[in-house]
Design a protein around this motif. Sequence first.
Motif, short mmCIF file in Angstrom:
data_model
loop_
_atom_site.label_atom_id
_atom_site.label_comp_id
_atom_site.label_asym_id
_atom_site.label_seq_id
_atom_site.Cartn_x
_atom_site.Cartn_y
_atom_site.Cartn_z
N TRP A 33 2.88 0.16 -4.37
CA TRP A 33 4.01 0.57 -4.40
C TRP A 33 3.98 2.08 -3.77
N GLU A 34 3.19 2.88 -4.53
CA GLU A 34 2.90 4.47 -4.20
C GLU A 34 2.44 4.43 -2.71
N ASP A 38 4.51 6.12 0.49
CA ASP A 38 3.77 7.10 1.20
C ASP A 38 3.60 6.93 2.68
#
Length: 50
Positions: A33-34, A38
């Motif tokens: 997810w990160e 990003d």
Amino acid sequence: MKKIIEWYKAQSDTVKALVWIGVISVIGIILRWEYVVDSISRGFNFYNTK
């Protein structure tokens, strides 16, 4: 749950494969997810530079 199992069994092999691809994709997005957020942010910022 029984309705889902019956629906799944009634589908063709192609639909079953697409269901599994979708499940695996969602799991992959959740795990990364990160990185996904990003990357999306960098993509929008690319067009936002002045």
